[in-house]
Design a protein around this motif. Structure first.
Motif, PDB file in Angstrom:
ATOM      1  N   VAL A 113     -12.440   3.552 -12.330  1.00 38.04           N
ATOM      2  CA  VAL A 113     -11.311   3.701 -11.406  1.00 38.04           C
ATOM      3  C   VAL A 113     -10.980   5.173 -11.187  1.00 38.04           C
ATOM      4  O   VAL A 113     -10.704   5.608 -10.063  1.00 38.04           O
ATOM      5  CB  VAL A 113     -10.083   2.930 -11.925  1.00 38.04           C
ATOM      6  N   ARG A 168       1.934   4.261  -2.967  1.00 42.03           N
ATOM      7  CA  ARG A 168       1.737   2.820  -2.833  1.00 42.03           C
ATOM      8  C   ARG A 168       2.888   2.126  -3.549  1.00 42.03           C
ATOM      9  O   ARG A 168       3.362   2.611  -4.574  1.00 42.03           O
ATOM     10  CB  ARG A 168       0.409   2.409  -3.485  1.00 42.03           C
ATOM     11  N   PRO A 169       3.330   0.996  -3.036  1.00 43.20           N
ATOM     12  CA  PRO A 169       4.461   0.334  -3.684  1.00 43.20           C
ATOM     13  C   PRO A 169       4.032  -0.356  -4.986  1.00 43.20           C
ATOM     14  O   PRO A 169       2.939  -0.909  -5.063  1.00 43.20           O
ATOM     15  CB  PRO A 169       4.873  -0.712  -2.644  1.00 43.20           C
ATOM     16  N   GLY A 182      -2.608  -3.564 -12.979  1.00 44.65           N
ATOM     17  CA  GLY A 182      -1.869  -3.022 -11.841  1.00 44.65           C
ATOM     18  C   GLY A 182      -2.019  -1.514 -11.732  1.00 44.65           C
ATOM     19  O   GLY A 182      -2.131  -0.966 -10.627  1.00 44.65           O
ATOM     20  N   ASN A 198       6.439  -8.463  -7.758  1.00 43.45           N
ATOM     21  CA  ASN A 198       6.080  -9.740  -7.133  1.00 43.45           C
ATOM     22  C   ASN A 198       6.127 -10.839  -8.188  1.00 43.45           C
ATOM     23  O   ASN A 198       6.510 -10.613  -9.336  1.00 43.45           O
ATOM     24  CB  ASN A 198       4.703  -9.639  -6.462  1.00 43.45           C
ATOM     25  N   MET A 230      -5.355  -0.839 -10.263  1.00 49.24           N
ATOM     26  CA  MET A 230      -5.419  -1.201  -8.851  1.00 49.24           C
ATOM     27  C   MET A 230      -4.704  -0.163  -7.977  1.00 49.24           C
ATOM     28  O   MET A 230      -5.185   0.187  -6.896  1.00 49.24           O
ATOM     29  CB  MET A 230      -4.772  -2.571  -8.661  1.00 49.24           C
ATOM     30  N   ILE A 231      -3.576   0.322  -8.467  1.00 45.72           N
ATOM     31  CA  ILE A 231      -2.792   1.241  -7.637  1.00 45.72           C
ATOM     32  C   ILE A 231      -3.486   2.603  -7.523  1.00 45.72           C
ATOM     33  O   ILE A 231      -3.331   3.326  -6.540  1.00 45.72           O
ATOM     34  CB  ILE A 231      -1.350   1.374  -8.190  1.00 45.72           C
ATOM     35  N   VAL A 232      -4.290   2.930  -8.532  1.00 42.73           N
ATOM     36  CA  VAL A 232      -4.972   4.226  -8.526  1.00 42.73           C
ATOM     37  C   VAL A 232      -6.281   4.159  -7.741  1.00 42.73           C
ATOM     38  O   VAL A 232      -6.703   5.130  -7.111  1.00 42.73           O
ATOM     39  CB  VAL A 232      -5.226   4.677  -9.986  1.00 42.73           C
ATOM     40  N   TYR A 253      -4.412   0.202   1.224  1.00 41.49           N
ATOM     41  CA  TYR A 253      -4.079  -0.521  -0.003  1.00 41.49           C
ATOM     42  C   TYR A 253      -4.156  -2.032   0.181  1.00 41.49           C
ATOM     43  O   TYR A 253      -4.595  -2.751  -0.723  1.00 41.49           O
ATOM     44  CB  TYR A 253      -2.701  -0.112  -0.492  1.00 41.49           C
TER      45      TYR A 253
END
Ligand code: HEM
Ligand code: CU
Ligand code: CU
Lengths: 176, 479
Positions: free
Chosen positions: A24, B260-261, B319, B265, B322-324, A34
């Motif tokens: 990543v 990114r938010p 998470g 959820n 994913m956000i990175v 996104y």
């Protein structure tokens, strides 16, 4: 044996984890929308979730049927009588009703303590921990062990019991 | 610049972080001294070893809690009007508590470890007098009361604002099918910590008061097993709560850096509800070797310890990845430390979960494996989050910029922290017991590796702390 498995599994899983983070990180410099990443990410996550549940489920099934709490497992593997040995921990000593054993002896150590909580840890001659239970005042814990190798075993204290904790060692012998 | 508005909050955060970083360095030095002694490189008396061990244990837990609180308060105050006086009351209680604890250890020879397992403190009063034990227990009690006041106050605010702690944990979205996103992650995490850690502190207060009464009047006794349950309900949850407070920085900072938010959820909310429940249930994995505990309770300890890995692995760490991923994120001190901290957390959870397996615990409980795993998620997890936040705070509230030296100190910190925890885990795998002042010749090599690594970790922490202090003056005079 469990120690080696634990170390091996830890190194293995942590290596995979490091790979995931490195991957990543490597991909972090590029930039993309996104929303599609999220959509795909959530899909992969479902597999990841059920994969983990599967691994944990298998580990649970494999490890829960031989708990050290009861003698039943020890009884099934040998026909000899169980030797009952009383063990009392007291700062900084182990008092035992019997201190020498023979190969093949199946022993039930009935462990308690007089003053504070100690930890009964049975170590082989090569200093491998093979069984333990807590030695708590007012309680008796039975831990079972069958000696299959001769040698000088040691009982080490495995619960911190003040400044003599590390000298609370007793040797017991197991004759061939 | 997005300042936190209230100057009192900013001041408070600075005090918290200054205390955290200085005490952290001192406690790390204590850690190195222990390893040098176990590795036969220096020679201190067992009395001193165990005093230092007691100070290191409670000091580090205290540091992690202070740093975590600073993070929680700083971000929560953006979403919720909260009175900074409470923030400072908690700080004052912590400082008073720490001073009492240090006096107890170094002036009155208290050395019964930060877990003060009943009836050990009473037994030790026979040799060292009652003052040490009483000062220590009162110190921990005052520290706990500070947190309790803060949590009750925050609970009141959340109830007022959201209509109940269930609501601020997102039950409307989980059970009533409410659409959209739940409360901000900082609010959800705070609610979880309020519930779990208040329970922990109340359990701790009961066993501490019991121990105090027992010391004052030995005729008053407790059941040692009940006392152990309470002690570990306190110790386990309190340590965990430090992570759940500090992780708020990961949510906030990574979301900001990646633009990114990171919203709550349904999966997020379910994960935090599961964490709340599991964290309360799994302290029994500290009692797996107490055969007198009902077996079903211990099986719960194993099964739910496994399950407790799921929320972090499936939601929080996943998470973060994913956000990175393909975000074009700018890597600087704050983002890289917070990203690495998620690695540290999960990397520590793995050996922890393995050790929560009863058959494994039977031959690894109270070996160095245990400090091995918690140093991973405390040192490379919580402390990394706190250090990352220190940079972030300085950057956002002041004008700090990333420099090469930061890349160097962060690499140094992580490389050699791996050395420390690797040496601990290895020692655990060859059955080295924990909390032994002196080690057998077969064991000392691992201690020497750990000590050497520790020296570099201390160095890295000093570098980061110097940078933090040097840049603080720009926070004092907001541009
Ligand atoms: C330079 C870094 C560090 C070094 C060298 C170090 C070293 C040690 C050593 C040698 C022990 C005793 C091990 C034994 O039982 O034989 C220990 C225990 C402990 N450490 Fe650390 N440590 C470090 C950082 C940390 C951090 C960052 C935390 C938490 C935030 C922490 C929390 C603890 C706790 C809670 C104990 C248990 C004390 C007890 O058994 O009563 N340490 N550490
Ligand atoms: Cu002992
Ligand atoms: Cu001991």
């Amino acid at each position: 044996m469990y120690q080696t498995i634990a170390l091996f599994l830890t190194v293995f899983f942590e290596f995979l984890l490091a790979l995931a983070f490195a991957f990543v990180y490597g991909e972090s410099k590029r930039k993309a929308e996104y929303a599609p990443i999220q959509e795909k990410g959530y899909k992969i996550r479902t597999y990841w979730f059920f994969g983990l549940i599967g691994v944990m489920g298998i580990a649970t099934v494999l490890t829960l049927d031989e708990l050290p709490y009861h003698g039943s497992h020890a009884e099934a593997t040998t026909t000899a009588e169980t030797k009952v040995v009383d063990v009392v921990g007291i700062q900084y000593n182990w008092e035992m009703s019997e201190e020498s054993f023979k190969v093949g002896d199946k022993v039930e150590f009935v462990v308690t303590a007089k003053d504070v909580t100690h930890g009964f840890g049975l170590y082989t001659e090569d200093l491998e921990l093979v069984a333990q239970t807590q030695a708590m005042p007012e309680y008796k814990n039975s831990v079972y062990f069958t000696f299959t190798e001769p040698g000088t075993y040691k009982i080490l204290c495995l619960e911190y019991c003040s400044i003599g904790h590390h000298v609370m060692v007793k040797e017991i012998t197991v004759q061939p | 610049m997005e300042a936190s508005g209230n100057p009192l909050v900013r001041r408070g955060v600075i005090w918290y972080l200054m205390t955290t970083s200085l005490v952290l360095i001192l406690m790390m030095a204590f850690g190195v001294i222990m390893l040098l002694n176990q590795g036969n490189l220096i020679n201190i008396t067992p009395e001193w070893f165990y005093k230092i061990m007691t100070a290191h244990g409670i000091g580090m837990v205290g540091v992690a809690a202070l740093g975590g609180t600073a993070i929680m308060w700083y971000f929560l105050s953006k979403y919720l009007k909260i009175n900074p006086v409470i923030f400072l009351i908690n700080f004052t209680c912590s400082i008073i508590g720490v001073i009492l604890i240090l006096i107890a250890i170094f002036a009155y020879d208290f050395s019964d470890a930060w877990t003060f397992l009943y009836p050990l403190p009473f037994q030790s009063t026979k040799a060292y007098g009652v003052l040490g034990a009483l000062l220590f227990l009162f110190g921990v009690l005052i520290l706990g009361v500070g947190y309790l006041i803060m949590y009750f106050y925050l609970a009141g605010r959340l109830i007022k604002e959201y209509g109940g702690l269930g609501k601020s944990l997102g039950w409307d979205y989980i059970f009533r099918g409410k659409k959209g996103y739940g409360p901000p992650p900082a609010v959800v995490a705070t609610t979880m910590v309020i519930i779990t850690n208040s329970t922990a502190i109340i359990a701790g207060a009961i066993v501490i008061i019991g121990s105090i009464l027992n010391i004052i009047n030995p005729a008053i006794t407790m059941d040692p097993m009940l006392a152990k349950h309470l002690t570990y309900a306190f110790g386990h949850i309190f340590c965990n709560a430090t992570i759940y407070m500090a992780v708020i920085a990961v949510y906030e900072v990574l979301a900001k850096y990646t633009s990114r938010p990171w919203k709550s959820n349904k999966a997020f909310l379910i994960a935090w509800n599961a964490s709340t429940l599991f964290t309360l249930m799994i302290y029994t994995h500290h009692l797996l070797m107490d055969f007198a505990v009902p077996t079903w309770m211990l099986i719960i300890g194993q099964v739910f310890s496994y399950a407790n890995g799921l929320p972090v692995m499936v939601v929080t760490a996943y998470g973060a990845l994913m956000i990175v991923y393909r975000s074009g994120i700018k890597w600087d001190f704050a983002s890289s430390l917070l990203f690495l901290s998620m690695f540290g957390w999960v990397a520590g959870a793995i050996p922890a979960i393995i050790d929560a397996t009863i058959v494994v615990n039977h031959v690894m409980h109270n070996t160095k494996w245990v400090p091995g795993h918690f140093h991973t998620y405390m040192g490379m997890g919580v402390i990394a989050m706190i250090l990352g936040f220190m940079y972030y705070f300085n950057k956002t509230e002041g004008s700090m910029k990333h420099s090469r030296i930061d890349t160097f100190s962060i690499s140094l910190f992580f490389t050699f922290f791996v050395g420390i925890v690797g040496s601990f885990l290895y020692a655990g795998s060859i059955s080295v017991p924990r909390r032994w002042a002196e080690h057998m010749p077969e064991w000392v090599l691992s201690d020497q590796v750990g000590a050497l690594s520790g020296v570099f970790v201390v160095l890295a922490t000093i570098l980061m702390t110097i940078r933090f202090f040097a840049c603080l003056k720009n926070v004092e005079r907001p541009s």
